[in-house]
Scaffold this motif. Structure first.
Motif, mmCIF file in Angstrom:
data_model
loop_
_atom_site.group_PDB
_atom_site.id
_atom_site.type_symbol
_atom_site.label_atom_id
_atom_site.label_comp_id
_atom_site.label_asym_id
_atom_site.label_seq_id
_atom_site.Cartn_x
_atom_site.Cartn_y
_atom_site.Cartn_z
ATOM 1 N N ALA A 25 -8.599 -25.336 -7.220
ATOM 2 C CA ALA A 25 -8.430 -23.893 -7.428
ATOM 3 C C ALA A 25 -7.947 -23.600 -8.844
ATOM 4 O O ALA A 25 -8.413 -22.649 -9.492
ATOM 5 C CB ALA A 25 -7.467 -23.320 -6.395
ATOM 6 N N LYS A 26 -7.032 -24.414 -9.357
ATOM 7 C CA LYS A 26 -6.547 -24.227 -10.736
ATOM 8 C C LYS A 26 -7.669 -24.424 -11.745
ATOM 9 O O LYS A 26 -7.629 -23.863 -12.834
ATOM 10 C CB LYS A 26 -5.405 -25.205 -11.033
ATOM 11 C CG LYS A 26 -4.107 -24.839 -10.363
ATOM 12 C CD LYS A 26 -3.027 -25.867 -10.657
ATOM 13 C CE LYS A 26 -1.786 -25.592 -9.832
ATOM 14 N NZ LYS A 26 -0.780 -26.658 -9.987
ATOM 15 N N ASN A 27 -8.661 -25.236 -11.393
ATOM 16 C CA ASN A 27 -9.820 -25.456 -12.259
ATOM 17 C C ASN A 27 -10.924 -24.427 -12.016
ATOM 18 O O ASN A 27 -12.049 -24.601 -12.487
ATOM 19 C CB ASN A 27 -10.384 -26.864 -12.048
ATOM 20 C CG ASN A 27 -9.591 -27.908 -12.787
ATOM 21 O OD1 ASN A 27 -9.611 -27.938 -14.013
ATOM 22 N ND2 ASN A 27 -8.881 -28.744 -12.059
ATOM 23 N N GLY A 28 -10.615 -23.385 -11.269
ATOM 24 C CA GLY A 28 -11.556 -22.298 -11.055
ATOM 25 C C GLY A 28 -12.605 -22.553 -9.994
ATOM 26 O O GLY A 28 -13.626 -21.870 -9.958
ATOM 27 N N ILE A 29 -12.365 -23.518 -9.125
ATOM 28 C CA ILE A 29 -13.326 -23.821 -8.056
ATOM 29 C C ILE A 29 -12.767 -23.303 -6.737
ATOM 30 O O ILE A 29 -11.825 -23.866 -6.189
ATOM 31 C CB ILE A 29 -13.606 -25.329 -7.974
ATOM 32 C CG1 ILE A 29 -14.182 -25.806 -9.308
ATOM 33 C CG2 ILE A 29 -14.560 -25.632 -6.821
ATOM 34 C CD1 ILE A 29 -14.256 -27.280 -9.454
ATOM 35 N N PRO A 30 -13.344 -22.212 -6.228
ATOM 36 C CA PRO A 30 -12.857 -21.680 -4.959
ATOM 37 C C PRO A 30 -13.097 -22.683 -3.838
ATOM 38 O O PRO A 30 -14.143 -23.325 -3.778
ATOM 39 C CB PRO A 30 -13.666 -20.406 -4.749
ATOM 40 C CG PRO A 30 -14.761 -20.430 -5.738
ATOM 41 C CD PRO A 30 -14.466 -21.470 -6.765
ATOM 42 N N LYS A 50 -20.908 -24.261 -5.046
ATOM 43 C CA LYS A 50 -19.789 -24.819 -5.804
ATOM 44 C C LYS A 50 -19.628 -26.324 -5.597
ATOM 45 O O LYS A 50 -18.749 -26.940 -6.194
ATOM 46 C CB LYS A 50 -18.475 -24.116 -5.430
ATOM 47 C CG LYS A 50 -18.414 -22.668 -5.856
ATOM 48 C CD LYS A 50 -18.443 -22.568 -7.365
ATOM 49 C CE LYS A 50 -18.346 -21.144 -7.847
ATOM 50 N NZ LYS A 50 -18.407 -21.060 -9.303
ATOM 51 N N LEU A 51 -20.473 -26.917 -4.749
ATOM 52 C CA LEU A 51 -20.331 -28.334 -4.422
ATOM 53 C C LEU A 51 -20.465 -29.223 -5.657
ATOM 54 O O LEU A 51 -19.608 -30.074 -5.906
ATOM 55 C CB LEU A 51 -21.362 -28.749 -3.369
ATOM 56 C CG LEU A 51 -21.358 -30.244 -3.020
ATOM 57 C CD1 LEU A 51 -20.057 -30.624 -2.336
ATOM 58 C CD2 LEU A 51 -22.558 -30.596 -2.170
ATOM 59 N N TYR A 52 -21.525 -29.040 -6.421
ATOM 60 C CA TYR A 52 -21.773 -29.904 -7.575
ATOM 61 C C TYR A 52 -20.614 -29.840 -8.571
ATOM 62 O O TYR A 52 -20.135 -30.858 -9.062
ATOM 63 C CB TYR A 52 -23.090 -29.501 -8.244
ATOM 64 C CG TYR A 52 -23.631 -30.545 -9.176
ATOM 65 C CD1 TYR A 52 -24.441 -31.564 -8.702
ATOM 66 C CD2 TYR A 52 -23.333 -30.514 -10.531
ATOM 67 C CE1 TYR A 52 -24.948 -32.530 -9.549
ATOM 68 C CE2 TYR A 52 -23.835 -31.474 -11.386
ATOM 69 C CZ TYR A 52 -24.640 -32.477 -10.890
ATOM 70 O OH TYR A 52 -25.120 -33.439 -11.741
ATOM 71 N N GLU A 53 -20.142 -28.639 -8.823
ATOM 72 C CA GLU A 53 -19.012 -28.450 -9.742
ATOM 73 C C GLU A 53 -17.740 -29.099 -9.193
ATOM 74 O O GLU A 53 -17.010 -29.776 -9.924
ATOM 75 C CB GLU A 53 -18.792 -26.950 -9.958
ATOM 76 C CG GLU A 53 -17.758 -26.601 -10.986
ATOM 77 C CD GLU A 53 -17.607 -25.100 -11.167
ATOM 78 O OE1 GLU A 53 -16.730 -24.721 -11.958
ATOM 79 O OE2 GLU A 53 -18.334 -24.307 -10.526
ATOM 80 N N ALA A 54 -17.490 -28.930 -7.912
ATOM 81 C CA ALA A 54 -16.296 -29.518 -7.291
ATOM 82 C C ALA A 54 -16.346 -31.040 -7.363
ATOM 83 O O ALA A 54 -15.350 -31.696 -7.685
ATOM 84 C CB ALA A 54 -16.169 -29.058 -5.834
#
Length: 140
Positions: A25-30, A50-54
């Motif tokens: 969450a701190k890295n902007g990934i809900p 958001k999976l790939y980014e997470a």
């Protein structure tokens, strides 16, 4: 009486988000913390887009091995789930405890059953994703 105290402490731990979920969450990934499971592994839900980014962020955190990818059906009228179990692989001499985290993507049956492939990040995901497609129709 001890059982009541144990149940209360388990309930309290389920209400708290895990450290990895908070860092995502701190890295902007809900994401949504699904709490720690019975063997101490943090479970986190992310949206398909958001999976790939997470996963990229998790790899930067040191979760450098996709131990398992799979899917399951929650039951009639419920979700299909694609899950990913990541661990940290390091020099065996240095490992005190294996660090693990599990991501889950919940898909409604009557919606788009597409999830980004993790092949570019973890080459070993290809056959696991194909099996999940064959069993549950989730497209990667």
């Amino acid at each position: 009486m001890v059982k009541d105290g144990l149940a209360k402490s388990l309930d309290d731990s389920l209400d708290k988000g895990g450290i990895i979920s908070e860092n995502l969450a701190k890295n902007g990934i809900p994401n949504q913390s699904l709490a720690i499971d019975h063997i101490g592994i943090e479970n986190i839900s992310v949206e398909p887009n958001k999976l790939y980014e997470a996963v990229s962020v998790l790899k930067n955190y040191g979760f450098n091995y996709l131990q398992c990818q799979g899917g399951y059906d929650e039951g009639p009228g419920k979700n299909l789930v694609s899950f990913y179990h990541f661990i940290t692989v390091d020099d065996l001499q240095k490992i005190d405890k294996v660090k693990e985290v599990r991501l889950k993507v919940f898909l409604k049956r009557d919606s788009d059953l597409s999830v980004p492939s993790l092949y570019k990040i973890f080459r070993g995901s290809d056959w696991q994703e194909r099996e999940t497609y064959d069993m549950y129709g989730i497209n990667f």
